[in-house]
Design a protein around this motif. Structure first.
Motif, PDB file in Angstrom:
ATOM      1  N   ALA A 194       0.830  -1.210   0.000  1.00 37.02           N
ATOM      2  CA  ALA A 194       0.000   0.000   0.000  1.00 37.02           C
ATOM      3  C   ALA A 194       0.863   1.258   0.000  1.00 37.02           C
ATOM      4  O   ALA A 194       0.510   2.263  -0.623  1.00 37.02           O
ATOM      5  N   GLY A 195       2.003   1.197   0.660  1.00 37.91           N
ATOM      6  CA  GLY A 195       2.901   2.350   0.709  1.00 37.91           C
ATOM      7  C   GLY A 195       3.751   2.525  -0.528  1.00 37.91           C
ATOM      8  O   GLY A 195       4.376   3.559  -0.715  1.00 37.91           O
ATOM      9  N   PHE A 196       3.779   1.519  -1.386  1.00 36.27           N
ATOM     10  CA  PHE A 196       4.613   1.570  -2.581  1.00 36.27           C
ATOM     11  C   PHE A 196       3.857   1.936  -3.856  1.00 36.27           C
ATOM     12  O   PHE A 196       4.341   1.685  -4.950  1.00 36.27           O
ATOM     13  N   HIS A 197       2.700   2.537  -3.738  1.00 40.92           N
ATOM     14  CA  HIS A 197       2.032   3.035  -4.940  1.00 40.92           C
ATOM     15  C   HIS A 197       2.892   4.149  -5.521  1.00 40.92           C
ATOM     16  O   HIS A 197       3.311   5.055  -4.794  1.00 40.92           O
ATOM     17  N   ILE A 198       3.170   4.064  -6.815  1.00 42.47           N
ATOM     18  CA  ILE A 198       4.013   5.076  -7.462  1.00 42.47           C
ATOM     19  C   ILE A 198       3.343   6.453  -7.388  1.00 42.47           C
ATOM     20  O   ILE A 198       3.976   7.441  -7.041  1.00 42.47           O
ATOM     21  N   ALA A 199       2.055   6.505  -7.703  1.00 43.56           N
ATOM     22  CA  ALA A 199       1.324   7.780  -7.661  1.00 43.56           C
ATOM     23  C   ALA A 199       1.058   8.159  -6.206  1.00 43.56           C
ATOM     24  O   ALA A 199       0.428   7.398  -5.468  1.00 43.56           O
ATOM     25  N   GLU A 200       1.553   9.312  -5.796  1.00 39.83           N
ATOM     26  CA  GLU A 200       1.402   9.730  -4.401  1.00 39.83           C
ATOM     27  C   GLU A 200      -0.063   9.742  -3.964  1.00 39.83           C
ATOM     28  O   GLU A 200      -0.387   9.370  -2.845  1.00 39.83           O
TER      29      GLU A 200
END
Length: 108
Positions: free
Chosen positions: A66-72
């Motif tokens: 969940a923390g590694f989504h490219i889009a902030e």
């Protein structure tokens, strides 16, 4: 931004689980921190994220991912992460969770 803090926290989780920094095997040839930053930026621009260890429980993998989504904008806030199943696996409540949620409400 706080979204960058969520990414950093996911990186910290990977480091805690592996005792190596994220992308360690892909960056072992990098000789200095600036080169590492450039290499990481190049990877994220290509849509790559650090590998999440396979030995972790699925709820932990989900939490880190969940923390590694490219889009902030796609990354959950700290308040949303406080509700994640991974933090509720134990029958023992997370000490200070309510305080942390109240404090984080100011950032959402």
């Amino acid at each position: 931004s706080t979204a960058a803090d969520i990414w950093s926290f996911a990186c910290t989780m990977v480091e805690l689980a592996t005792a190596k920094y994220p992308w360690a095997s892909q960056l072992d040839h990098v000789s200095n921190p600036m080169s590492a930053l450039f290499a990481i930026k190049k990877r994220t621009d290509a849509g790559e994220v650090p590998e999440i260890p396979k030995h972790l429980p699925s709820t932990c993998v989900s939490f880190i991912a969940a923390g590694f989504h490219i889009a902030e904008g796609a990354r959950p806030t700290a308040c949303v992460l406080l509700e994640h199943d991974f933090l509720h696996m134990s029958h023992t409540p997370v000490k200070g969770k309510d305080w942390a949620k109240e404090e984080m409400d100011d950032f959402d």
